[in-house]
Design an enzyme around this catalytic site. Structure first.
Site, mmCIF file in Angstrom:
data_model
loop_
_atom_site.group_PDB
_atom_site.id
_atom_site.type_symbol
_atom_site.label_atom_id
_atom_site.label_comp_id
_atom_site.label_asym_id
_atom_site.label_seq_id
_atom_site.Cartn_x
_atom_site.Cartn_y
_atom_site.Cartn_z
ATOM 1 N N TYR A 143 -64.289 -24.982 -56.768
ATOM 2 C CA TYR A 143 -64.272 -23.551 -57.118
ATOM 3 C C TYR A 143 -65.051 -23.310 -58.410
ATOM 4 O O TYR A 143 -65.898 -22.410 -58.483
ATOM 5 C CB TYR A 143 -62.830 -23.063 -57.279
ATOM 6 C CG TYR A 143 -62.721 -21.622 -57.706
ATOM 7 C CD1 TYR A 143 -62.947 -20.602 -56.791
ATOM 8 C CD2 TYR A 143 -62.407 -21.273 -59.015
ATOM 9 C CE1 TYR A 143 -62.860 -19.270 -57.180
ATOM 10 C CE2 TYR A 143 -62.317 -19.948 -59.406
ATOM 11 C CZ TYR A 143 -62.539 -18.949 -58.478
ATOM 12 O OH TYR A 143 -62.463 -17.636 -58.868
ATOM 13 N N VAL A 173 -56.307 -13.225 -63.908
ATOM 14 C CA VAL A 173 -56.072 -11.799 -63.714
ATOM 15 C C VAL A 173 -54.766 -11.594 -62.937
ATOM 16 O O VAL A 173 -54.473 -12.347 -62.008
ATOM 17 C CB VAL A 173 -57.252 -11.166 -62.946
ATOM 18 C CG1 VAL A 173 -57.107 -9.645 -62.915
ATOM 19 C CG2 VAL A 173 -58.580 -11.570 -63.583
HETATM 20 C C1 UD1 Z 1 -58.079 -20.394 -61.912
HETATM 21 C C2 UD1 Z 1 -59.068 -19.980 -62.989
HETATM 22 C C3 UD1 Z 1 -59.407 -18.526 -62.914
HETATM 23 C C4 UD1 Z 1 -59.746 -18.171 -61.483
HETATM 24 C C5 UD1 Z 1 -58.532 -18.429 -60.617
HETATM 25 C C6 UD1 Z 1 -58.731 -18.050 -59.172
HETATM 26 C C7 UD1 Z 1 -58.827 -21.505 -64.875
HETATM 27 C C8 UD1 Z 1 -58.380 -21.701 -66.255
HETATM 28 N N1 UD1 Z 1 -58.577 -20.308 -64.317
HETATM 29 O O1 UD1 Z 1 -56.843 -20.066 -62.235
HETATM 30 O O2 UD1 Z 1 -60.514 -18.237 -63.735
HETATM 31 O O3 UD1 Z 1 -60.171 -16.839 -61.357
HETATM 32 O O4 UD1 Z 1 -58.306 -19.808 -60.649
HETATM 33 O O5 UD1 Z 1 -57.554 -18.281 -58.481
HETATM 34 O O6 UD1 Z 1 -59.390 -22.381 -64.269
HETATM 35 N N2 UD1 Z 1 -48.870 -22.806 -61.267
HETATM 36 C C9 UD1 Z 1 -47.534 -23.169 -61.194
HETATM 37 N N3 UD1 Z 1 -46.817 -22.796 -60.082
HETATM 38 C C10 UD1 Z 1 -47.374 -22.091 -59.055
HETATM 39 C C11 UD1 Z 1 -48.745 -21.720 -59.145
HETATM 40 C C12 UD1 Z 1 -49.451 -22.100 -60.265
HETATM 41 O O7 UD1 Z 1 -46.996 -23.813 -62.099
HETATM 42 O O8 UD1 Z 1 -46.669 -21.778 -58.075
HETATM 43 C C13 UD1 Z 1 -49.629 -23.185 -62.470
HETATM 44 C C14 UD1 Z 1 -50.927 -23.896 -62.138
HETATM 45 O O9 UD1 Z 1 -50.736 -25.290 -62.040
HETATM 46 C C15 UD1 Z 1 -51.790 -23.504 -63.326
HETATM 47 C C16 UD1 Z 1 -51.285 -22.105 -63.698
HETATM 48 O O10 UD1 Z 1 -50.009 -21.993 -63.111
HETATM 49 O O11 UD1 Z 1 -51.600 -24.379 -64.415
HETATM 50 C C17 UD1 Z 1 -52.178 -21.005 -63.197
HETATM 51 O O12 UD1 Z 1 -52.445 -21.218 -61.834
HETATM 52 P P1 UD1 Z 1 -53.222 -20.152 -60.921
HETATM 53 O O13 UD1 Z 1 -52.574 -18.832 -61.041
HETATM 54 O O14 UD1 Z 1 -53.362 -20.747 -59.565
HETATM 55 O O15 UD1 Z 1 -54.605 -20.004 -61.611
HETATM 56 P P2 UD1 Z 1 -55.658 -21.060 -62.269
HETATM 57 O O16 UD1 Z 1 -55.805 -22.235 -61.375
HETATM 58 O O17 UD1 Z 1 -55.377 -21.267 -63.703
#
Ligand code: UD1
Length: 314
Positions: A143, A173
Site C-alpha cells: 500500500y 482519517v
Molecule cells: C494506514 C496509513 C494511512 C492510510 C491508511 C489506509 C500509516 C501511519 N497510516 O493507516 O496513511 O491512509 O492506512 O487504511 O501508515 N489497529 C488495532 N486494532 C484494529 C485495527 C487497527 O489495534 O482493529 C491498530 C493498527 O495495528 C495500527 C493502528 O491501529 O497500529 C491504525 O490502524 P489502521 O486504522 O488500520 O490504519 P494504519 O494502518 O495506521
C-alpha cells in the site's frame, strides 16, 4: 462554478468531498467501482450529482470520468495496509494502474488540476517525528509503495507533460461514513462499532503505537485548498493535525465516551505496522493557508453520534 470529478466518491472521504463541492454550487461527477464504496454514502447529494460506476484502470472508464471536467480529485483506492499485504496485485491495480490511467486521461482532456490522495504510510518507520514532506520515503508495505508510486507519477506528469497535479498526504482519517464492517477498516470505526455492539475489539501489539488522527472535514478543507491554491503544481502536502495519540489512549477515550466497561483483547502486532506517525503541517499552513480547527474530541463525538444512528448490521 467549476466541474469536478471525485473518483472514489462513493467512499468515505470521497463522499464528504462530493457533498462539500455540491454545497459550494459546483457541478460534481462521482466515479466509483463500488468495491469498497457504497451508493448510500451519496444519499444526501444523489439528485445533485452524476454517478458513473466503473473501474478506472480501464482506459475507457478513465476517459469518461474526466470528460468535460475542470478538476479531478482522485480519491479512488483500496485504502488498506493489511489488505495490500494480503492481496498486493489486486491493490496494485486499484492504487497504481487506475492512477496512471487517470493521469493519462486528465492530460489528454486538458484538465486544469488533479489532486492525488497520498498517504502518510510512505514515511514508514523513519524515526524522526513529526514527518516533513521532504523526508526520504521508506515504504514498508505494498500500500505504501503504491501510494508513493502514485504521487511520483503525478509529479512526473507535471514535469513531463505540464499537467497540474498536487498530492495531499493523509494521515489516519476518521469520521462519519467510515465503514467499520471489514477487518481492513480504520481502527476508530472498528473500535466504535465493537463498543456500541458490546464486543471486545483487538489491539494489535502493545497499543503504544501512535497516529495523527484527522477528522474528515479537516481533510476536505485541505484537499479543496490544494485544488484551488495557485502555483503549487507538482507539490506534496501533509494534511493532518500535527499531533498524535496512542491506540491505547484512543481506546480509553472511546470507552469513556460510550460509557463502556469492555476491555480490548491484545493480539500480535500487524505485519508492516508503522510504529509512530505524526505530521508536520507547516508547509500546508504556510502555502495553502490550511489550519485544522476541529478538536479530536469533537471529531470523535460527531463520529460517535453518526455511528449510534447507524443500524448495527452494517
Ligand atoms: C494506514 C496509513 C494511512 C492510510 C491508511 C489506509 C500509516 C501511519 N497510516 O493507516 O496513511 O491512509 O492506512 O487504511 O501508515 N489497529 C488495532 N486494532 C484494529 C485495527 C487497527 O489495534 O482493529 C491498530 C493498527 O495495528 C495500527 C493502528 O491501529 O497500529 C491504525 O490502524 P489502521 O486504522 O488500520 O490504519 P494504519 O494502518 O495506521
Amino acid at each position: 462554478m467549476a466541474a469536478y470529478v471525485v473518483t472514489g466518491g462513493a467512499g468515505f472521504i470521497g463522499s464528504h468531498l462530493a457533498e462539500a463541492l455540491v454545497a459550494r454550487g459546483h457541478r460534481v461527477r462521482v466515479v466509483d467501482s463500488l468495491v469498497t464504496g457504497h451508493r448510500r454514502n451519496l444519499a444526501a447529494v444523489a439528485k445533485a450529482i452524476e454517478f458513473i460506476e466503473g473501474d478506472l484502470a480501464e482506459p475507457d472508464v478513465a476517459r469518461a470520468a474526466v470528460s468535460g471536467m475542470d478538476f479531478v480529485l482522485h480519491q479512488a483506492a483500496i485504502p488498506s495496509v493489511p489488505r495490500s499485504v494480503a492481496e498486493p496485485a489486486f491493490c496494485h491495480r486499484a492504487n497504481v494502474e487506475a492512477t496512471l490511467q487517470m493521469l493519462i486521461a486528465s492530460r489528454d482532456a486538458g484538465v486544469r488540476r488533479l489532486v492525488f490522495a497520498g498517504s502518510s504510510s510512505v514515511y514508514g518507520n523513519e524515526p524522526t517525528q513529526p514527518k516533513r514532506e521532504e523526508m526520504p520515503a521508506d515504504p514498508l508495505t505494498p500500500y505504501a509503495l503504491q501510494k508513493l508510486v502514485g504521487e511520483q507519477y503525478a509529479r512526473m506528469f507535471t514535469s513531463l507533460y505540464g499537467l497540474e497535479t498536487v498530492t495531499t498526504r493523509y494521515f489516519n482519517v476518521f469520521g462519519p461514513r467510515q465503514d467499520p464492517s471489514s477487518p481492513y477498516s480504520g481502527v476508530i470505526s472498528i473500535f466504535i462499532r465493537a463498543l456500541l455492539d458490546g464486543r471486545r475489539p483487538a489491539i494489535y501489539g502493545d497499543g503504544e503505537q501512535t497516529r495523527d488522527f484527522t477528522y474528515v472535514a479537516t481533510v476536505v478543507d485541505g484537499v479543496l485548498r490544494a485544488c484551488e491554491t495557485p502555483g503549487v503544481a507538482g507539490r506534496v502536502f501533509n494534511i493532518a493535525t500535527g499531533s498524535r495519540i496512542s491506540i491505547n489512549r484512543l481506546y480509553r477515550v472511546l470507552q469513556q465516551l460510550t460509557g463502556s466497561g469492555i476491555e480490548p483483547v491484545y493480539e500480535a502486532a500487524r505485519t508492516g505496522d508503522v510504529r509512530d506517525s505524526q505530521a508536520d503541517i507547516s508547509r500546508a499552513r504556510a502555502v495553502l493557508g490550511f489550519s485544522p480547527d476541529v478538536r479530536f474530541e469533537d471529531g470523535i463525538a460527531r463520529t460517535l453520534a453518526w455511528a449510534r444512528a447507524e443500524p448495527a448490521a452494517r
